[in-house]
Motif scaffolding. Structure first.
Motif, PDB file in Angstrom:
ATOM      1  N   GLU A  10       0.825  -1.214   0.000  1.00  0.00           N
ATOM      2  CA  GLU A  10       0.000   0.000   0.000  1.00  0.00           C
ATOM      3  C   GLU A  10       0.855   1.257   0.000  1.00  0.00           C
ATOM      4  N   LEU A  11       1.999   1.193   0.663  1.00  0.00           N
ATOM      5  CA  LEU A  11       2.882   2.362   0.704  1.00  0.00           C
ATOM      6  C   LEU A  11       3.414   2.684  -0.688  1.00  0.00           C
ATOM      7  N   SER A  12       3.832   1.672  -1.426  1.00  0.00           N
ATOM      8  CA  SER A  12       4.360   1.900  -2.776  1.00  0.00           C
ATOM      9  C   SER A  12       3.300   2.501  -3.683  1.00  0.00           C
ATOM     10  N   LYS A  13       2.060   2.051  -3.527  1.00  0.00           N
ATOM     11  CA  LYS A  13       0.964   2.621  -4.320  1.00  0.00           C
ATOM     12  C   LYS A  13       0.773   4.100  -3.965  1.00  0.00           C
ATOM     13  N   GLU A  14       0.801   4.387  -2.676  1.00  0.00           N
ATOM     14  CA  GLU A  14       0.625   5.770  -2.209  1.00  0.00           C
ATOM     15  C   GLU A  14       1.719   6.674  -2.765  1.00  0.00           C
ATOM     16  N   LEU A  15       2.962   6.210  -2.707  1.00  0.00           N
ATOM     17  CA  LEU A  15       4.084   7.012  -3.184  1.00  0.00           C
ATOM     18  C   LEU A  15       4.047   7.176  -4.702  1.00  0.00           C
ATOM     19  N   TYR A  16       3.578   6.153  -5.403  1.00  0.00           N
ATOM     20  CA  TYR A  16       3.469   6.244  -6.869  1.00  0.00           C
ATOM     21  C   TYR A  16       2.471   7.330  -7.267  1.00  0.00           C
ATOM     22  N   ILE A  17       1.326   7.341  -6.578  1.00  0.00           N
ATOM     23  CA  ILE A  17       0.298   8.340  -6.901  1.00  0.00           C
ATOM     24  C   ILE A  17       0.808   9.743  -6.575  1.00  0.00           C
ATOM     25  N   LYS A  18       1.499   9.899  -5.454  1.00  0.00           N
ATOM     26  CA  LYS A  18       2.049  11.211  -5.100  1.00  0.00           C
ATOM     27  C   LYS A  18       3.019  11.695  -6.172  1.00  0.00           C
ATOM     28  N   GLU A  19       3.857  10.776  -6.648  1.00  0.00           N
ATOM     29  CA  GLU A  19       4.820  11.130  -7.692  1.00  0.00           C
ATOM     30  C   GLU A  19       4.113  11.504  -8.989  1.00  0.00           C
ATOM     31  N   LEU A 107      -0.175  -1.990 -13.024  1.00  0.00           N
ATOM     32  CA  LEU A 107       1.145  -1.860 -12.395  1.00  0.00           C
ATOM     33  C   LEU A 107       1.145  -2.660 -11.099  1.00  0.00           C
ATOM     34  N   THR A 108       2.226  -3.378 -10.856  1.00  0.00           N
ATOM     35  CA  THR A 108       2.287  -4.254  -9.685  1.00  0.00           C
ATOM     36  C   THR A 108       3.239  -3.702  -8.633  1.00  0.00           C
ATOM     37  N   PHE A 109       2.768  -3.694  -7.386  1.00  0.00           N
ATOM     38  CA  PHE A 109       3.564  -3.214  -6.248  1.00  0.00           C
ATOM     39  C   PHE A 109       3.504  -4.282  -5.146  1.00  0.00           C
ATOM     40  N   GLU A 110       4.550  -5.063  -5.049  1.00  0.00           N
ATOM     41  CA  GLU A 110       4.584  -6.147  -4.065  1.00  0.00           C
ATOM     42  C   GLU A 110       5.645  -5.862  -3.010  1.00  0.00           C
ATOM     43  N   LYS A 111       5.305  -6.130  -1.758  1.00  0.00           N
ATOM     44  CA  LYS A 111       6.315  -6.077  -0.703  1.00  0.00           C
ATOM     45  C   LYS A 111       7.198  -7.316  -0.818  1.00  0.00           C
ATOM     46  N   PRO A 112       8.467  -7.215  -0.450  1.00  0.00           N
ATOM     47  CA  PRO A 112       9.293  -8.420  -0.405  1.00  0.00           C
ATOM     48  C   PRO A 112       8.730  -9.404   0.636  1.00  0.00           C
ATOM     49  N   LYS A 113       9.054 -10.666   0.484  1.00  0.00           N
ATOM     50  CA  LYS A 113       8.700 -11.645   1.506  1.00  0.00           C
ATOM     51  C   LYS A 113       9.473 -11.313   2.784  1.00  0.00           C
ATOM     52  N   ALA A 128      13.497   5.824   0.655  1.00  0.00           N
ATOM     53  CA  ALA A 128      14.325   6.970   1.047  1.00  0.00           C
ATOM     54  C   ALA A 128      14.520   7.920  -0.126  1.00  0.00           C
ATOM     55  N   ASN A 129      14.832   7.368  -1.279  1.00  0.00           N
ATOM     56  CA  ASN A 129      15.061   8.188  -2.477  1.00  0.00           C
ATOM     57  C   ASN A 129      13.806   8.979  -2.861  1.00  0.00           C
ATOM     58  N   LYS A 130      12.640   8.349  -2.710  1.00  0.00           N
ATOM     59  CA  LYS A 130      11.385   9.001  -3.101  1.00  0.00           C
ATOM     60  C   LYS A 130      11.022  10.175  -2.199  1.00  0.00           C
ATOM     61  N   ILE A 131      11.494  10.149  -0.945  1.00  0.00           N
ATOM     62  CA  ILE A 131      11.187  11.269  -0.046  1.00  0.00           C
ATOM     63  C   ILE A 131      12.376  12.221   0.112  1.00  0.00           C
ATOM     64  N   GLY A 132      13.452  11.979  -0.694  1.00  0.00           N
ATOM     65  CA  GLY A 132      14.558  12.924  -0.722  1.00  0.00           C
ATOM     66  C   GLY A 132      15.689  12.638   0.238  1.00  0.00           C
ATOM     67  N   THR A 147      13.188  -1.641  12.345  1.00  0.00           N
ATOM     68  CA  THR A 147      11.798  -1.684  11.879  1.00  0.00           C
ATOM     69  C   THR A 147      11.306  -3.075  11.514  1.00  0.00           C
ATOM     70  N   GLY A 148      12.224  -3.921  11.012  1.00  0.00           N
ATOM     71  CA  GLY A 148      11.796  -5.201  10.479  1.00  0.00           C
ATOM     72  C   GLY A 148      11.014  -4.985   9.184  1.00  0.00           C
ATOM     73  N   PRO A 149      10.345  -6.021   8.678  1.00  0.00           N
ATOM     74  CA  PRO A 149       9.640  -5.936   7.390  1.00  0.00           C
ATOM     75  C   PRO A 149       8.280  -5.251   7.493  1.00  0.00           C
ATOM     76  N   ASN A 150       8.298  -3.975   7.846  1.00  0.00           N
ATOM     77  CA  ASN A 150       7.066  -3.201   8.025  1.00  0.00           C
ATOM     78  C   ASN A 150       7.201  -1.906   7.225  1.00  0.00           C
ATOM     79  N   GLU A 151       6.486  -1.812   6.108  1.00  0.00           N
ATOM     80  CA  GLU A 151       6.709  -0.706   5.183  1.00  0.00           C
ATOM     81  C   GLU A 151       6.386   0.663   5.775  1.00  0.00           C
ATOM     82  N   TYR A 152       5.327   0.764   6.570  1.00  0.00           N
ATOM     83  CA  TYR A 152       4.982   2.068   7.140  1.00  0.00           C
ATOM     84  C   TYR A 152       5.916   2.445   8.288  1.00  0.00           C
ATOM     85  N   ALA A 153       6.423   1.451   8.997  1.00  0.00           N
ATOM     86  CA  ALA A 153       7.425   1.736  10.025  1.00  0.00           C
ATOM     87  C   ALA A 153       8.699   2.260   9.373  1.00  0.00           C
TER      88      ALA A 153
END
Length: 338
Positions: A10-19, A107-113, A128-132, A147-153
């Motif tokens: 969901e985070l990757s989708k959010e960042l894609y739309i913002k971009e 378009l596909t946005f998958e989190k790593p396992k 990091a690159n997307k937010i500068g 953080t471990g494997p937690n995209e929003y964290a």
């Protein structure tokens, strides 16, 4: 044009739309599953562009929650006009998308396992690159350790690093800021809420709202109470807990032991907080009401409502016991129906 954003990130989708929106003169609208008149609005958007109207971008945030009938109606709409773009966030798509009039992209946005650490490190660097932020391998590894494997964290810690360390954080910054700052500020705010220290919560609210993105605040507070719900449901009810209770529950629920300890009112020797046994304060039904309200807060944040006002109202509701009152009203209603 319809663009399906598929997958579980969901985070990757959010960042894609913002971009995508960056630098564009468009009207951006989020549409939710329970919005009235959404099909009609999309239908009208696809028909024509008024003389003085801007191009429109629609974001179907929770398309998977739409009814089958609504999905079929949507897929029959002609959204091929150059003036309208529709993003559809969904877990997966079927062959039916090929029948949609006009141009369709998937378009596909998958989190790593969870076990794919190398891919997670690449994910940290991409976010990091997307937010500068320029994030090297060592920094990415140190962030992931916390953080471990937690995209929003991951996003939350990167944004915190950006505030305190700028665009070029070093490993030492992560160790000092991510661990100390994050735990001592936003987490302390969450525990002030759940431990019923409402004066502390009110006094720190402005600082929290200044230091964190609204979506991070709503996400972290929601996550806090969801974890508390799991602890209350699974922990045997006791007035006092020992370390084996903490360790076993932490392992069973996958929640870090320091957080479980604090939820259970277990204090370490060097603890700076007064222990509060949450299990003796909250019931699962009251927590369910709290979590449902936080879903509402999260939605309002995504619609750009003021996070300070939303959190202020949430604190007032906690302090007044509104969520327990809702529970009592539900019980009375059930008795009437029975």
């Amino acid at each position: 044009m319809v663009i399906y954003l598929v997958g579980d990130s969901e985070l990757s989708k959010e960042l894609y739309i913002k971009e995508y929106l960056k630098g564009k003169d468009v009207e951006y609208h989020k549409i939710f599953a329970d919005d009235d008149g959404k099909i009609e609005e999309l239908k009208n958007a696809g028909v024509s562009l008024g003389l003085f109207s801007s191009a429109k971008v629609y974001d179907l945030v929770d398309f998977d929650e739409w009814s089958k009938s609504e999905k079929n109606q949507f897929q029959s709409l002609d959204l091929s006009g150059s003036w309208v773009t529709v993003f559809v966030r969904t877990e997966k798509v079927g062959k039916e998308v090929t029948k949609i009039p006009g141009k369709v992209e998937v378009l596909t946005f998958e989190k790593p396992k969870e076990w794919e650490e190398d891919k997670w490190l690449s994910f940290v660097k991409e976010v990091a690159n997307k937010i500068g932020i320029i994030c090297d391998e060592e920094v990415a590894k140190t962030i992931f350790k916390f953080t471990g494997p937690n995209e929003y964290a991951i996003l939350a810690e990167l944004e915190k690093l950006q505030i305190y360390a700028g665009e070029h954080p070093a490993k030492q910054d992560v160790e000092q800021i991510v661990f100390k700052r994050t735990i001592s500020k936003l987490d302390e705010f969450c525990f002030a809420l759940s431990e019923q220290n409402y004066s502390i919560a009110k006094n720190t609210l402005s600082e929290i709202c200044n230091d964190y993105e609204p979506i991070i605040i709503s996400y972290t507070v929601s996550k806090h109470f969801i974890e508390l719900f799991n602890v209350v449901v699974y922990a045997p009810k006791k007035r006092e807990y020992k370390w084996p209770d903490v360790a076993n529950l932490s392992k069973e629920l996958g929640i870090p032991s320091p957080r479980v300890a604090r939820f259970l009112g277990f204090a370490f020797k060097d603890s700076k907080y007064k222990p509060v046994n949450h299990v003796m304060i909250y019931s699962p039904k009251v927590l369910k009401n709290i979590i449902e309200y936080l879903y509402f807060v999260d939605r309002r944040v995504k619609l750009s409502d003021d996070i300070k006002i939303l959190m202020g109202l949430f604190i007032s509701k906690l302090e007044s016991g509104d969520f327990a009152k809702i529970f009592e009203e539900q019980d009375k209603q059930e008795q009437v129906e029975n």
